[in-house]
Design a protein around this motif. Structure first.
Motif, PDB file in Angstrom:
ATOM      1  N   GLU A 154    -129.730 -35.189 -30.552  1.00 10.43           N
ATOM      2  CA  GLU A 154    -130.419 -36.469 -30.819  1.00 10.43           C
ATOM      3  C   GLU A 154    -129.806 -37.574 -29.954  1.00 10.43           C
ATOM      4  O   GLU A 154    -130.513 -38.416 -29.402  1.00 10.43           O
ATOM      5  N   ASP A 208    -133.124 -42.904 -23.184  1.00  7.90           N
ATOM      6  CA  ASP A 208    -133.885 -44.148 -23.359  1.00  7.90           C
ATOM      7  C   ASP A 208    -133.078 -45.350 -22.887  1.00  7.90           C
ATOM      8  O   ASP A 208    -133.538 -46.483 -22.979  1.00  7.90           O
ATOM      9  N   ALA A 210    -131.083 -37.316 -26.492  1.00  9.99           N
ATOM     10  CA  ALA A 210    -132.441 -37.852 -26.371  1.00  9.99           C
ATOM     11  C   ALA A 210    -132.395 -39.379 -26.305  1.00  9.99           C
ATOM     12  O   ALA A 210    -133.135 -40.011 -25.529  1.00  9.99           O
ATOM     13  N   GLN A 244    -136.323 -35.167 -22.889  1.00  8.46           N
ATOM     14  CA  GLN A 244    -136.205 -35.742 -24.226  1.00  8.46           C
ATOM     15  C   GLN A 244    -136.839 -34.817 -25.278  1.00  8.46           C
ATOM     16  O   GLN A 244    -136.267 -34.563 -26.330  1.00  8.46           O
ATOM     17  N   GLU A 245    -138.003 -34.281 -24.942  1.00  5.12           N
ATOM     18  CA  GLU A 245    -138.681 -33.340 -25.864  1.00  5.12           C
ATOM     19  C   GLU A 245    -137.820 -32.091 -26.082  1.00  5.12           C
ATOM     20  O   GLU A 245    -137.674 -31.608 -27.194  1.00  5.12           O
ATOM     21  N   GLN A 246    -137.250 -31.611 -24.979  1.00  3.35           N
ATOM     22  CA  GLN A 246    -136.384 -30.411 -25.099  1.00  3.35           C
ATOM     23  C   GLN A 246    -135.208 -30.685 -26.030  1.00  3.35           C
ATOM     24  O   GLN A 246    -134.848 -29.871 -26.873  1.00  3.35           O
ATOM     25  N   GLN A 247    -134.598 -31.854 -25.852  1.00  2.32           N
ATOM     26  CA  GLN A 247    -133.418 -32.185 -26.661  1.00  2.32           C
ATOM     27  C   GLN A 247    -133.814 -32.308 -28.134  1.00  2.32           C
ATOM     28  O   GLN A 247    -133.111 -31.837 -29.018  1.00  2.32           O
ATOM     29  N   ASN A 248    -134.953 -32.933 -28.392  1.00  2.23           N
ATOM     30  CA  ASN A 248    -135.404 -33.072 -29.782  1.00  2.23           C
ATOM     31  C   ASN A 248    -135.729 -31.706 -30.377  1.00  2.23           C
ATOM     32  O   ASN A 248    -135.440 -31.446 -31.544  1.00  2.23           O
ATOM     33  N   ALA A 249    -136.313 -30.834 -29.541  1.00  2.00           N
ATOM     34  CA  ALA A 249    -136.637 -29.487 -30.032  1.00  2.00           C
ATOM     35  C   ALA A 249    -135.352 -28.736 -30.363  1.00  2.00           C
ATOM     36  O   ALA A 249    -135.253 -28.053 -31.386  1.00  2.00           O
ATOM     37  N   ALA A 299    -127.119 -31.003 -34.516  1.00  2.00           N
ATOM     38  CA  ALA A 299    -128.341 -31.720 -34.147  1.00  2.00           C
ATOM     39  C   ALA A 299    -128.007 -33.103 -33.608  1.00  2.00           C
ATOM     40  O   ALA A 299    -128.675 -33.612 -32.701  1.00  2.00           O
ATOM     41  N   ALA A 358    -132.554 -30.049 -31.281  1.00  2.00           N
ATOM     42  CA  ALA A 358    -131.989 -30.654 -32.502  1.00  2.00           C
ATOM     43  C   ALA A 358    -132.621 -30.029 -33.740  1.00  2.00           C
ATOM     44  O   ALA A 358    -131.960 -29.864 -34.773  1.00  2.00           O
ATOM     45  N   GLY A 359    -133.884 -29.648 -33.619  1.00  2.00           N
ATOM     46  CA  GLY A 359    -134.582 -29.062 -34.757  1.00  2.00           C
ATOM     47  C   GLY A 359    -134.162 -27.619 -35.026  1.00  2.00           C
ATOM     48  O   GLY A 359    -134.423 -27.072 -36.096  1.00  2.00           O
TER      49      GLY A 359
END
Ligand code: PEP
Ligand code: MG
Length: 582
Positions: free
Chosen positions: A70, A77, A73, A51-56, A66, A58-59
């Motif tokens: 997102e 959930d 990520a 999840q962190e990788q995917q958010n990173a 993005a 996206a940034g």
């Protein structure tokens, strides 16, 4: 200095550092384990990390892109997905097992949905599954190819691994396994990377070491001595000079000394190859392996996505003739989102036109895209892996249905030619009756050799037995050319044998109409053709086997594709012979 021997696939010299390309080993433990809480904890921490990788990610990308990351990520959930994985773990399965089963079930569910948008999500779930496994197995995918240009050394490469490589970082390719007729070898030839296969002894501790790949001598020198560096650098410079000299053949006709003209076409994998076709002065495209459009896509490409790719190639190369082969997926070319299942003998299995005829909607999407694209150039549609006449008839029926639909929708279409691959002994032996159905044949010598000689083209162990000049194969080629010509069906060769300089004279003697080869082979092949003189064969028998001088070529034949043709563009010559001499 260490020297490792292999089998050369593409001649050339590559000088630079070695990068060991190690694919992750995802052999999943199928046994039950006792530490259920521990597995759930591993799963949870992998989930959070992905999840962190995917958010990173996206940034790092544009706002539009993005959204994809997102959404990924958010998918992680999803309660249903998490619960289904946890259920496996509570039964005692490992986190890896739970991810594979849970994510693949979710992907399958998406892939069976009516709505195209949801169907496409299937690939997202597979992507996430792979990312989860990467984390669980501790794989650093970023470093697979490294960041600087290098000679890549791998155990083996699948076609999909190969298409994903960053070409700008690739100096040459060495594999410990591999076979010379595999699609990876074909890709290497088309990219003209100096390549060695079956370099069994090269070790992982060569990673990062300076080396020279000398595929002329079928070897790689690791930490070479200075005299070799000097010698092989000079050879590399010579190669570059020879390549520059070949440029003089651009614009010259592909004609023998006695006037026999053959078409030299290129084999391509997609729009990215347009430049190579033009740079190497190919006269057309004899094989666009459309499955690479599918391999390069994370989801089953929509009709519009395919249309865009085909249109780009046809427009970019007009007025050249472009043969697009319908999707030849299966065997070694597997795609997750197709859910083809595992087979005992995939080369003899559910592949190519067999998939298309059983999955009509999938097939129609491609045919509609092709027909729409035909308005923008000069198109031939070719069906692969044909063994029987009814298959060709069914393909034509479905094509016809698509034409009628598009006509009713008011969509523009151009005139097309229809052809088939002759790549099974069944097709070669039934060439007379198949020729009655189509405008052209294209001999797929890679598969024809595999199926005639019962030699798995993927097998590294059979290299010694794999005789590409086997008399049975050559006889089938010759007889197919003769059968085609009896029915006014023109015949080309698009398998790797078409570029074999030792066979050029034979093929021309047998009357081949077209040779389709990787773009880099066009100019050398043109040089070969221009050195051939077939007049010596003409005196051998009262009825020469070679075709007569261009003026005396057969009449333009009627295009055999069925039903009322759409509008023909005024400048478009009719049929192959029309293009050849028109
Ligand atoms: C062949 O079989 O010769 C051919 C051209 O097709 P592919 O290599 O893609 O199977
Ligand atoms: Mg084939």
């Amino acid at each position: 200095m260490q020297t490792f021997k292999g089998i050369k696939i593409v001649n050339g010299i590559a000088i630079g550092k070695i990068k060991i390309y190690k694919l992750p080993d995802y052999t999943i433990n199928e046994e039950l384990v006792s530490d259920i809480a521990g597995e759930i904890e591993r799963f949870e921490s992998a989930r959070v990390k992905v999840q962190e990788q995917q958010n990173a990610l996206a940034g790092k990308v544009s706002k539009e892109e993005a959204g994809i990351f997102e959404a990924h990520a958010m998918m992680l959930d999803d309660d249903d997905l998490i619960d289904s994985c946890k259920e496996y773990m509570s039964e005692g399965h490992t986190a890896e097992y739970a991810v594979r089963e849970g994510f693949e079930a979710a992907a399958k569910m998406f892939s069976e949905m009516e709505d195209e948008y949801f169907r496409a999500r299937s690939a997202d779930v597979i992507d996430l599954k792979n990312s989860m496994l990467d984390v669980l197995f501790g794989t650093d995918t970023e470093s697979l190819q490294g960041k600087e240009p290098s000679i890549l050394v791998a155990e083996d490469m699948t076609p999909s691994d190969t298409v994903k490589l960053d070409k700008s970082l690739l100096l040459g390719l060495v594999t410990r396994q591999g076979s010379s007729n595999s699609h990876t070898a074909i890709l290497a030839r088309s990219m003209n990377w100096p390549t060695l296969i079956q370099c069994h002894d090269i070790t992982d501790d060569c990673d990062g070491k300076f080396a020279i790949l000398d595929s002329y001598n079928s070897c790689i020198y690791v930490e070479p001595e200075q005299y070799l560096i000097d010698e092989l650098s000079a050879k590399q410079a010579e190669d570059r000079a020879r390549e520059a000299k070949l440029q003089e053949l651009k614009g010259k006709p592909s004609v023998t000394k006695d006037g026999y003209k053959v078409k030299l076409y290129a084999n391509i994998g997609g729009p990215k190859d347009i430049q190579a076709v033009l740079e190497n002065d190919a006269e057309g495209v004899g094989l666009f392996r459309s499955e690479f459009v599918y391999l390069n896509s994370k989801t089953d490409p929509t009709e519009d996505e395919q249309f865009a790719a085909y249109k780009k190639v046809l427009e970019g190369l007009a007025p050249r003739f472009v043969i697009i082969r319908t999707c030849d997926i299966g065997a070694d070319k597997t795609i997750d989102y197709m859910h083809l299942g595992k087979e005992e003998n995939p080369a003899l299995g559910f592949r190519a036109v067999r998939i298309c005829l059983n999955r009509r909607d999938f097939f129609k999407r491609q045919l509609r895209a092709l027909l729409r694209a035909s308005a923008f150039g000069n198109l031939g549609i070719m069906f692969p892996m044909i063994i029987s006449r009814w298959e060709v008839q069914e393909c034509k029926e479905i094509l016809n249905e698509c034409k009628q639909e598009l006509k009713a929708e008011g969509k523009a279409m151009g005139e097309i030619e229809i052809g088939i691959m002759i790549e099974t002994p069944a097709a070669a032996l039934c060439a007379d009756e198949l020729a009655e159905e189509v405008d052209f044949f294209s001999l797929g010598t890679n598969d024809l050799t595999q199926y005639t000689c019962a030699i798995d083209r993927q097998s590294a162990n059979l290299e010694r037995f794999a005789d590409t000049h086997h008399p049975a194969v050559l006889r089938l080629i010759r007889e197919t050319i003769e059968a085609g010509h009896r029915h006014n069906t023109w015949v080309g060769i698009c398998g790797e044998l078409g570029a074999d300089p030792t066979l050029t004279e034979e093929f021309l003697k047998w009357g081949v109409d077209e040779l389709s080869v990787n773009p880099k082979s066009i100019l050398p092949l043109r040089g070969n053709v221009r050195n051939v003189d077939l007049s010596k064969y003409k005196t051998e028998s009262p009825k020469p086997e070679v075709k007569a001088e261009p003026e005396a070529k057969p009449e333009v034949k009627e295009v055999k594709s069925e039903e009322a043709k759409p509008e023909v563009k005024a400048e478009k010559p009719k049929g192959f012979f029309g293009r050849l001499f028109g």
